[in-house]
Design a protein around this motif. Sequence first.
Motif, PDB file in Angstrom:
ATOM      1  N   GLU A 185      12.427   6.286  -3.521  1.00  0.00           N
ATOM      2  CA  GLU A 185      11.914   7.624  -3.206  1.00  0.00           C
ATOM      3  C   GLU A 185      10.412   7.717  -3.434  1.00  0.00           C
ATOM      4  OE1 GLU A 185      13.362  12.260  -3.845  1.00  0.00           O
ATOM      5  OE2 GLU A 185      14.247  10.645  -5.022  1.00  0.00           O
ATOM      6  N   VAL A 186       9.927   7.060  -4.479  1.00  0.00           N
ATOM      7  CA  VAL A 186       8.472   7.037  -4.723  1.00  0.00           C
ATOM      8  C   VAL A 186       7.763   6.354  -3.562  1.00  0.00           C
ATOM      9  CG1 VAL A 186       6.643   6.109  -6.194  1.00  0.00           C
ATOM     10  CG2 VAL A 186       8.693   7.087  -7.230  1.00  0.00           C
ATOM     11  N   LEU A 187       8.304   5.226  -3.139  1.00  0.00           N
ATOM     12  CA  LEU A 187       7.694   4.481  -2.032  1.00  0.00           C
ATOM     13  C   LEU A 187       7.741   5.286  -0.739  1.00  0.00           C
ATOM     14  CD1 LEU A 187       6.424   1.854  -1.097  1.00  0.00           C
ATOM     15  CD2 LEU A 187       8.717   0.950  -0.698  1.00  0.00           C
ATOM     16  N   HIS A 188       8.857   5.953  -0.477  1.00  0.00           N
ATOM     17  CA  HIS A 188       8.999   6.757   0.742  1.00  0.00           C
ATOM     18  C   HIS A 188       7.951   7.867   0.777  1.00  0.00           C
ATOM     19  CE1 HIS A 188      10.620  10.106   3.147  1.00  0.00           C
ATOM     20  NE2 HIS A 188      11.170   9.177   3.893  1.00  0.00           N
ATOM     21  N   ASN A 189       7.821   8.602  -0.334  1.00  0.00           N
ATOM     22  CA  ASN A 189       6.862   9.713  -0.370  1.00  0.00           C
ATOM     23  C   ASN A 189       5.416   9.231  -0.350  1.00  0.00           C
ATOM     24  OD1 ASN A 189       9.004  11.431  -0.454  1.00  0.00           O
ATOM     25  ND2 ASN A 189       8.771  12.026  -2.599  1.00  0.00           N
ATOM     26  N   ALA A 190       5.150   8.071  -0.971  1.00  0.00           N
ATOM     27  CA  ALA A 190       3.792   7.519  -0.931  1.00  0.00           C
ATOM     28  C   ALA A 190       3.411   7.157   0.501  1.00  0.00           C
ATOM     29  CB  ALA A 190       3.693   6.297  -1.838  1.00  0.00           C
ATOM     30  N   CYS A 191       4.340   6.535   1.232  1.00  0.00           N
ATOM     31  CA  CYS A 191       4.078   6.202   2.641  1.00  0.00           C
ATOM     32  C   CYS A 191       3.871   7.472   3.459  1.00  0.00           C
ATOM     33  CB  CYS A 191       5.244   5.399   3.216  1.00  0.00           C
ATOM     34  SG  CYS A 191       5.393   3.727   2.560  1.00  0.00           S
ATOM     35  N   LEU A 192       4.636   8.511   3.156  1.00  0.00           N
ATOM     36  CA  LEU A 192       4.493   9.779   3.875  1.00  0.00           C
ATOM     37  C   LEU A 192       3.122  10.388   3.625  1.00  0.00           C
ATOM     38  CD1 LEU A 192       6.220  11.661   5.679  1.00  0.00           C
ATOM     39  CD2 LEU A 192       6.869  12.887   3.608  1.00  0.00           C
ATOM     40  N   ALA A 193       2.675  10.358   2.361  1.00  0.00           N
ATOM     41  CA  ALA A 193       1.356  10.906   2.024  1.00  0.00           C
ATOM     42  C   ALA A 193       0.238  10.081   2.662  1.00  0.00           C
ATOM     43  CB  ALA A 193       1.178  10.948   0.502  1.00  0.00           C
ATOM     44  N   ILE A 194       0.383   8.759   2.677  1.00  0.00           N
ATOM     45  CA  ILE A 194      -0.627   7.898   3.306  1.00  0.00           C
ATOM     46  C   ILE A 194      -0.690   8.155   4.797  1.00  0.00           C
ATOM     47  CG2 ILE A 194      -1.079   5.489   3.942  1.00  0.00           C
ATOM     48  CD1 ILE A 194      -0.301   4.736   1.085  1.00  0.00           C
ATOM     49  N   ASN A 195       0.455   8.383   5.409  1.00  0.00           N
ATOM     50  CA  ASN A 195       0.480   8.697   6.841  1.00  0.00           C
ATOM     51  C   ASN A 195      -0.301   9.972   7.140  1.00  0.00           C
ATOM     52  OD1 ASN A 195       1.554   8.683   9.649  1.00  0.00           O
ATOM     53  ND2 ASN A 195       2.637  10.484   8.922  1.00  0.00           N
ATOM     54  N   VAL A 196      -0.161  10.977   6.284  1.00  0.00           N
ATOM     55  CA  VAL A 196      -0.891  12.235   6.474  1.00  0.00           C
ATOM     56  C   VAL A 196      -2.384  12.019   6.239  1.00  0.00           C
ATOM     57  CG1 VAL A 196      -1.178  14.591   5.630  1.00  0.00           C
ATOM     58  CG2 VAL A 196       1.114  13.639   5.851  1.00  0.00           C
ATOM     59  N   CYS A 197      -2.732  11.302   5.171  1.00  0.00           N
ATOM     60  CA  CYS A 197      -4.141  11.089   4.834  1.00  0.00           C
ATOM     61  C   CYS A 197      -4.857  10.215   5.861  1.00  0.00           C
ATOM     62  CB  CYS A 197      -4.270  10.461   3.450  1.00  0.00           C
ATOM     63  SG  CYS A 197      -3.783  11.560   2.096  1.00  0.00           S
ATOM     64  N   ALA A 198      -4.108   9.362   6.545  1.00  0.00           N
ATOM     65  CA  ALA A 198      -4.721   8.447   7.518  1.00  0.00           C
ATOM     66  C   ALA A 198      -5.143   9.143   8.799  1.00  0.00           C
ATOM     67  CB  ALA A 198      -3.742   7.317   7.856  1.00  0.00           C
ATOM     68  N   SER A 199      -4.998  10.452   8.881  1.00  0.00           N
ATOM     69  CA  SER A 199      -5.421  11.184  10.073  1.00  0.00           C
ATOM     70  C   SER A 199      -6.925  11.160  10.249  1.00  0.00           C
ATOM     71  CB  SER A 199      -4.932  12.640   9.997  1.00  0.00           C
ATOM     72  OG  SER A 199      -3.530  12.689   9.888  1.00  0.00           O
ATOM     73  N   ASP A 200      -7.660  10.961   9.162  1.00  0.00           N
ATOM     74  CA  ASP A 200      -9.123  10.917   9.219  1.00  0.00           C
ATOM     75  C   ASP A 200      -9.599   9.477   9.085  1.00  0.00           C
ATOM     76  OD1 ASP A 200      -9.456  13.626   9.481  1.00  0.00           O
ATOM     77  OD2 ASP A 200      -9.478  13.970   7.324  1.00  0.00           O
ATOM     78  N   ALA A 258      -8.920   6.735   6.049  1.00  0.00           N
ATOM     79  CA  ALA A 258      -8.196   5.528   6.480  1.00  0.00           C
ATOM     80  C   ALA A 258      -8.974   4.269   6.104  1.00  0.00           C
ATOM     81  CB  ALA A 258      -7.931   5.572   7.980  1.00  0.00           C
ATOM     82  N   VAL A 259     -10.280   4.289   6.360  1.00  0.00           N
ATOM     83  CA  VAL A 259     -11.118   3.133   6.019  1.00  0.00           C
ATOM     84  C   VAL A 259     -11.099   2.884   4.510  1.00  0.00           C
ATOM     85  CG1 VAL A 259     -13.492   2.274   5.972  1.00  0.00           C
ATOM     86  CG2 VAL A 259     -12.596   3.372   8.036  1.00  0.00           C
TER      87      VAL A 259
END
Length: 786
Positions: free
Chosen positions: A473-488, A492-493
Amino acid sequence: MGKKVRKESETPCKETFEPLPVEGKNPATVVLLLSSPEEDILVKACEAIHTFAEKGDENKVSLLGLGALEPLCQLISHDNKLVRRSALMALGIMTANSESDNIGNQCRLAFSVIWWRTMQPNVVVHEFATLCLASLSVDFVCKVQIFDSKGLPTLIQLLCSPDPDVKKNSLETIFNMVQDYQSRQAVHELGGIPQLLELLNSEFPVIQHLALRTLQNVTTDKDTRNTFREEQGFEKLMDILSNADFSDLHIEALQVVANCLNDSESFQLIHQGGGLTRLTEFIITPNITEIQSCAVKCIARVAQSAENRKLLHEQNVEKVLVELLSVSDVSVKTASCQAVSKMSFHLACKDCFRDLGGIPEIVQLLNNEMTDNLRTFLFILVQQLYGNCAGTVANSAATLGNMAGQGVIRCSILLHGAMQALVEPLKSTNVQVLVNTTQCLAMLACDTEARAELQTAGGLQPLVNLLRSYHKEVLHNACLAINVCASDEPTAVEMCRFGAVELLHEINQSVKRRSSVSKLAMTSLLNSNLSVKYSLTGHLSSTDIIRDGFYDAGKVSVCQRILTLEELSEQPVNQQRPIIFVNTSRKITTYFPAYFSDTDSDFGLITPLLDRKKKQKDETQPESPTEKQWKMMDDVSLPLLVKEVKESILPLSEEREQYAALARLVSEAMGGAVEMEKLHEFPWVLHLSELKFQLQSNVVPIGLIRRGIYRHRALLFKCLVDCIGLSCTLVRGEYNRAWNEVLLFTGNPSSNGRSSLPCRYIVDLLHQPGSLLKANTPAAVQYQTI
């Protein structure tokens, strides 16, 4: 004698200005620039308006008052594709999420032009045109215009577009339209249900959410529910509800199920497939209150029938409902009361509620009051994130995450400094704290300012570190947050610099750890950092637009971290192939540690002044702040080449001729045509070595290359194509091979007005510049391989 009158000059001056940098801080000045005859200025003005309007409705209203809408509507019919695209982007943000009636009323005027653009066979145009329609369709008058213009058939067809943004925008427009009965009926009659069900398999959660929300609206109609049942819609919903990886879709899926439960046939189908048991499991699962609430609403919907109430009674649903009356969440309590009300029509259920003590619980609910001091409550919750008690931190993060679903509340949470407060919880060793914190972060990081605040607060590195977690669950939510943050791109860089790409690759290679969300996070990171994407995948699509700062570091293994352009520039000169980068900026600034001023007339180079470099190292000469700050090297040739392309290529009427002419221009800029048999005699290696020596850097601007082969020409071609609004891919092969692929329509339009299917062509930039080689033919294969 009469008074002499000075004779006016009859011939205008033929002299032109040197390129003049324009800076405008007043919105009125920028709006005036929309009437400029110069295409570069039009593009910059549209981009400035896009940025200004993105900051809020107040700015949009200000632009409308200055008369920005009318010239923008005219510019989306401009001959220049880049101008059209920039104008559509500006118009899209002008119409997006506008709460002002003034904006909506005036933007209706743009509908006819935007709709005409939507009909054009161009994916890039589709993207921004459908973005405008998605915003305009919120307005009732625009919805009527779209419906009367026979827009739904086209929008349903665009749901099959290969571009996910076109799919998303078209789907959002359809969702806005199906709020009205006639559109709901039309979607069903036009065969839209199979398309909507297919979108449930999308790799993009936003598309899945929109598809479910649209299905929720259309399934209120009985005929649509019948079609939904015939297309195995229930089976697909049950697959989603049975998959823990799709927990973010469970709420919308349950809402669609709730609609379908109105029919006895649908209920029997769900019951036979184990759906009733699954609903009960959602009710007794206390983790996500929204899912609990939706599941209870489904039970209330089922309980409208006497026969269904009997089945629910056999499942002992009364016991669960009485327990839910005492939970803390208001929405669950409300839904439970509604279900109890429906179930109480059955005599046995009524007796069961009485025996289980349900009546005192309902009476107690009448005395409860909700607090009205929300702001103070949010402040307290944010401050509790700094606490030492893991339970308090976890509960505060969970509450903030649940409340952040409301846009106004999310803004208030951010104003209280939530992004900075979440940084320390991201470093926690407590699993529940990490689960709730990452989930809260994914809900809050929905806009650029919030992501920038997280980056400034140092929250990106601990977030990326969570990708090492083996807790599902930690990994799932971390990937979800990274996906949102990678919009910029900046975030992302930065995450790539912290090793996010390597960690996600490791996760996606693991059978146990990978998921659809981890794959989506990797895709989002690469799409926002095209330099890394090209190094890893060797492929940029036509929708991947090269910007200033893009660099080709060569083919890199996924297990190897790709250095940033700054890190690469600071390395000592070596024997490896140079890093090629793009910079079309015309600013007269100096980049890299060495200082440059003199220009070599033969190569167009900027050579280092070694005396200054030596002086820079002298400890007696303190460095100024500007000398300490790294900047990207200027490319004196590329802006001139872009200008030449715009003047000579854009006026050509046919795309085929534009691509061919651009190929010849690229070839001429990089040494001309080279016979395949004499390629080994072409002195490109020596030329690049001389460039590295004169620049004293491993990083070379692409505009300075005068002797280039496949790799260099393909990158320059892609860069110039993106600058003028055309489209092509960039593909890396083996042994310095790289090529561009373009799509062209062949033949004459058919009787129904549609063009034939597009064909793929490889652009010859080296041997017979300007030749378009049909993909997969021997000539094309020979160009791509040794």
